[in-house]
Design a protein around this motif. Structure first.
Motif, PDB file in Angstrom:
ATOM      1  N   ASP A   9     -40.611  49.102 -37.685  1.00 33.58           N
ATOM      2  CA  ASP A   9     -39.072  50.259 -37.796  1.00 33.58           C
ATOM      3  C   ASP A   9     -38.805  49.480 -38.690  1.00 33.58           C
ATOM      4  N   ASN A  10     -38.768  49.650 -39.524  1.00 34.39           N
ATOM      5  CA  ASN A  10     -37.525  49.184 -41.256  1.00 34.39           C
ATOM      6  C   ASN A  10     -36.173  49.145 -41.065  1.00 34.39           C
ATOM      7  N   LEU A  11     -35.672  50.975 -40.862  1.00 34.31           N
ATOM      8  CA  LEU A  11     -34.236  52.056 -40.806  1.00 34.31           C
ATOM      9  C   LEU A  11     -34.047  51.713 -40.038  1.00 34.31           C
ATOM     10  N   PHE A  12     -34.721  50.846 -38.408  1.00 34.91           N
ATOM     11  CA  PHE A  12     -33.768  51.046 -37.124  1.00 34.91           C
ATOM     12  C   PHE A  12     -32.741  51.275 -37.652  1.00 34.91           C
ATOM     13  N   CYS A  13     -31.610  50.511 -38.073  1.00 30.74           N
ATOM     14  CA  CYS A  13     -29.947  50.455 -37.940  1.00 30.74           C
ATOM     15  C   CYS A  13     -30.029  51.409 -38.658  1.00 30.74           C
ATOM     16  N   MET A  19     -31.897  47.903 -28.884  1.00 33.28           N
ATOM     17  CA  MET A  19     -33.089  46.557 -28.957  1.00 33.28           C
ATOM     18  C   MET A  19     -33.406  45.104 -27.656  1.00 33.28           C
ATOM     19  N   GLU A  20     -32.026  45.269 -27.110  1.00 32.91           N
ATOM     20  CA  GLU A  20     -32.621  44.861 -25.671  1.00 32.91           C
ATOM     21  C   GLU A  20     -33.380  44.855 -25.065  1.00 32.91           C
ATOM     22  N   VAL A  21     -33.285  46.691 -24.785  1.00 33.72           N
ATOM     23  CA  VAL A  21     -33.874  46.941 -23.116  1.00 33.72           C
ATOM     24  C   VAL A  21     -35.147  47.341 -24.117  1.00 33.72           C
ATOM     25  N   TYR A  22     -35.450  47.310 -25.578  1.00 34.66           N
ATOM     26  CA  TYR A  22     -37.035  47.269 -26.138  1.00 34.66           C
ATOM     27  C   TYR A  22     -37.548  45.843 -26.035  1.00 34.66           C
ATOM     28  N   LEU A  23     -36.813  44.823 -26.192  1.00 38.75           N
ATOM     29  CA  LEU A  23     -37.815  43.762 -26.458  1.00 38.75           C
ATOM     30  C   LEU A  23     -37.808  43.196 -25.263  1.00 38.75           C
ATOM     31  N   ASN A  24     -36.851  43.960 -23.942  1.00 45.16           N
ATOM     32  CA  ASN A  24     -37.552  43.392 -22.364  1.00 45.16           C
ATOM     33  C   ASN A  24     -38.325  44.116 -22.340  1.00 45.16           C
ATOM     34  N   ILE A  25     -38.687  45.610 -22.676  1.00 45.31           N
ATOM     35  CA  ILE A  25     -40.043  45.824 -21.804  1.00 45.31           C
ATOM     36  C   ILE A  25     -41.345  46.234 -22.531  1.00 45.31           C
ATOM     37  N   VAL A  26     -41.075  46.020 -23.782  1.00 47.24           N
ATOM     38  CA  VAL A  26     -42.295  46.119 -24.528  1.00 47.24           C
ATOM     39  C   VAL A  26     -43.401  45.810 -24.094  1.00 47.24           C
ATOM     40  N   ARG A  84     -37.336  38.647 -46.620  1.00 51.35           N
ATOM     41  CA  ARG A  84     -36.536  40.263 -46.878  1.00 51.35           C
ATOM     42  C   ARG A  84     -35.420  40.741 -46.825  1.00 51.35           C
ATOM     43  N   ILE A  85     -35.442  41.497 -45.878  1.00 50.49           N
ATOM     44  CA  ILE A  85     -34.679  43.374 -46.035  1.00 50.49           C
ATOM     45  C   ILE A  85     -33.269  42.662 -44.564  1.00 50.49           C
ATOM     46  N   THR A  86     -33.084  41.490 -44.911  1.00 48.86           N
ATOM     47  CA  THR A  86     -32.012  40.638 -44.039  1.00 48.86           C
ATOM     48  C   THR A  86     -30.556  41.667 -43.791  1.00 48.86           C
ATOM     49  N   PRO A  87     -30.506  42.666 -45.265  1.00 52.05           N
ATOM     50  CA  PRO A  87     -29.266  43.474 -44.953  1.00 52.05           C
ATOM     51  C   PRO A  87     -29.555  44.741 -44.008  1.00 52.05           C
ATOM     52  N   LEU A  88     -30.593  44.410 -43.623  1.00 50.03           N
ATOM     53  CA  LEU A  88     -31.356  46.273 -42.726  1.00 50.03           C
ATOM     54  C   LEU A  88     -30.986  45.319 -41.483  1.00 50.03           C
ATOM     55  N   PHE A  89     -30.381  44.157 -41.010  1.00 45.84           N
ATOM     56  CA  PHE A  89     -30.409  43.824 -39.694  1.00 45.84           C
ATOM     57  C   PHE A  89     -28.589  43.704 -39.161  1.00 45.84           C
ATOM     58  N   ILE A 122     -32.851  36.626 -26.674  1.00 48.97           N
ATOM     59  CA  ILE A 122     -33.688  36.361 -27.494  1.00 48.97           C
ATOM     60  C   ILE A 122     -33.199  35.939 -29.199  1.00 48.97           C
ATOM     61  N   ALA A 123     -33.860  34.980 -29.031  1.00 50.80           N
ATOM     62  CA  ALA A 123     -33.346  34.385 -30.359  1.00 50.80           C
ATOM     63  C   ALA A 123     -33.194  35.726 -32.256  1.00 50.80           C
ATOM     64  N   PRO A 124     -32.581  35.671 -32.940  1.00 52.90           N
ATOM     65  CA  PRO A 124     -32.083  37.735 -33.573  1.00 52.90           C
ATOM     66  C   PRO A 124     -33.532  37.287 -34.232  1.00 52.90           C
ATOM     67  N   ALA A 125     -34.743  35.938 -34.064  1.00 50.87           N
ATOM     68  CA  ALA A 125     -36.020  35.808 -35.443  1.00 50.87           C
ATOM     69  C   ALA A 125     -37.124  37.685 -34.537  1.00 50.87           C
ATOM     70  N   LEU A 126     -37.559  37.530 -33.570  1.00 51.32           N
ATOM     71  CA  LEU A 126     -37.691  38.854 -32.932  1.00 51.32           C
ATOM     72  C   LEU A 126     -37.108  39.791 -32.908  1.00 51.32           C
ATOM     73  N   ALA A 127     -36.096  39.833 -33.140  1.00 51.84           N
ATOM     74  CA  ALA A 127     -35.346  41.700 -33.577  1.00 51.84           C
ATOM     75  C   ALA A 127     -35.754  41.603 -34.582  1.00 51.84           C
ATOM     76  N   HIS A 128     -35.789  40.589 -35.632  1.00 44.92           N
ATOM     77  CA  HIS A 128     -35.849  40.848 -37.044  1.00 44.92           C
ATOM     78  C   HIS A 128     -37.178  41.204 -36.831  1.00 44.92           C
ATOM     79  N   ALA A 129     -37.839  40.555 -36.493  1.00 43.44           N
ATOM     80  CA  ALA A 129     -39.826  41.023 -36.865  1.00 43.44           C
ATOM     81  C   ALA A 129     -39.765  42.480 -36.459  1.00 43.44           C
ATOM     82  N   VAL A 130     -39.622  42.612 -35.176  1.00 38.79           N
ATOM     83  CA  VAL A 130     -39.989  43.553 -34.751  1.00 38.79           C
ATOM     84  C   VAL A 130     -39.447  44.854 -35.986  1.00 38.79           C
ATOM     85  N   ILE A 131     -38.368  45.127 -36.057  1.00 36.99           N
ATOM     86  CA  ILE A 131     -37.638  45.934 -36.731  1.00 36.99           C
ATOM     87  C   ILE A 131     -38.431  45.650 -38.615  1.00 36.99           C
TER      88      ILE A 131
END
Length: 204
Positions: free
Chosen positions: A51-55, A124-131, A195-200, A38-47
């Motif tokens: 949920d900006n503070l997921f990590c 994140m893997e499960v979330y992006l596969n079942i959402v 803008r929030i790449t450190p949060l990933f 899954i392209a990392p861009a998708l996990a970054h976009a959903v965060i």
């Protein structure tokens, strides 16, 4: 507990929401892929969108957002919700849609267990596969192929942002034929993700 440990290693079966939507006549289209496909861009976009503070959450809760919503409720405002990606994953895996108190209690009970037993990458893997990305459409791979004619691994940042933008209302929003409001929301998500790449960092 045993189910959580098992699902840490294997793809989950159809979720309650999938079965409910199937009974409603929406069909069921999904295709499990590992996070590496899954392209990392998708996990970054959903965060950035959900949920900006997921990590940064120790128990899967955003306590700051919860306090804000409690204060809003005390002042007579309607709470907007403070659901995290971990909370949504627990809900989507085991529970039914809705806002009834029992479901909220069970979600609050499951969330810290999920946060403690699973690495963030697995959440994140499960979330992006079942959402739910559309009527009867679940997971990044099925959505990417339906809307953009490509695998999830090949999603661009703009396409990832469009998918993230539909999540608050996937039955009414269409990432493949976005209305102007959805395009604006996606553009804002894409800009915020940049803008929030450190949060990933927990996904690396």
């Amino acid at each position: 507990m045993l189910a959580l440990l098992l699902l840490r290693a294997v793809p989950p079966p159809p979720t309650p929401l999938m079965l409910i939507r199937l009974a409603q006549g929406y069909g069921l289209e999904r295709d499990w892929v590992p996070l590496e496909r899954i392209a990392p861009a998708l996990a970054h976009a959903v965060i950035a969108s959900e949920d900006n503070l997921f990590c940064r959450q120790a128990l899967g809760f955003d306590f700051g957002a919860i306090r804000e919503q409690v204060e809003a409720w005390r002042q007579g405002e309607r709470p907007r919700g403070a659901s995290t990606i971990t909370m949504q994953t627990a809900k989507n895996l085991f529970l039914w849609p809705g806002r009834d108190p029992l479901r909220k209690i069970l979600e609050a009970w499951l969330t810290p267990q999920l946060a403690l037993l699973w690495p963030r990458r697995r959440v994140m893997e499960v979330y992006l596969n079942i959402v739910e990305f559309g009527p009867g459409l679940y997971g990044a791979e099925a959505a990417a192929r339906r809307y953009f004619g490509r695998p999830a691994a090949a999603l661009s940042a703009q396409q990832a942002a469009l998918l993230a933008a539909v999540l608050p209302n996937p039955l009414a929003r269409n990432a493949g034929d976005p209305a102007p409001g959805l395009r604006r929301r996606a553009a804002a998500i894409e800009q915020r993700a940049a803008r929030i790449t450190p949060l990933f960092d927990c996904l690396r």
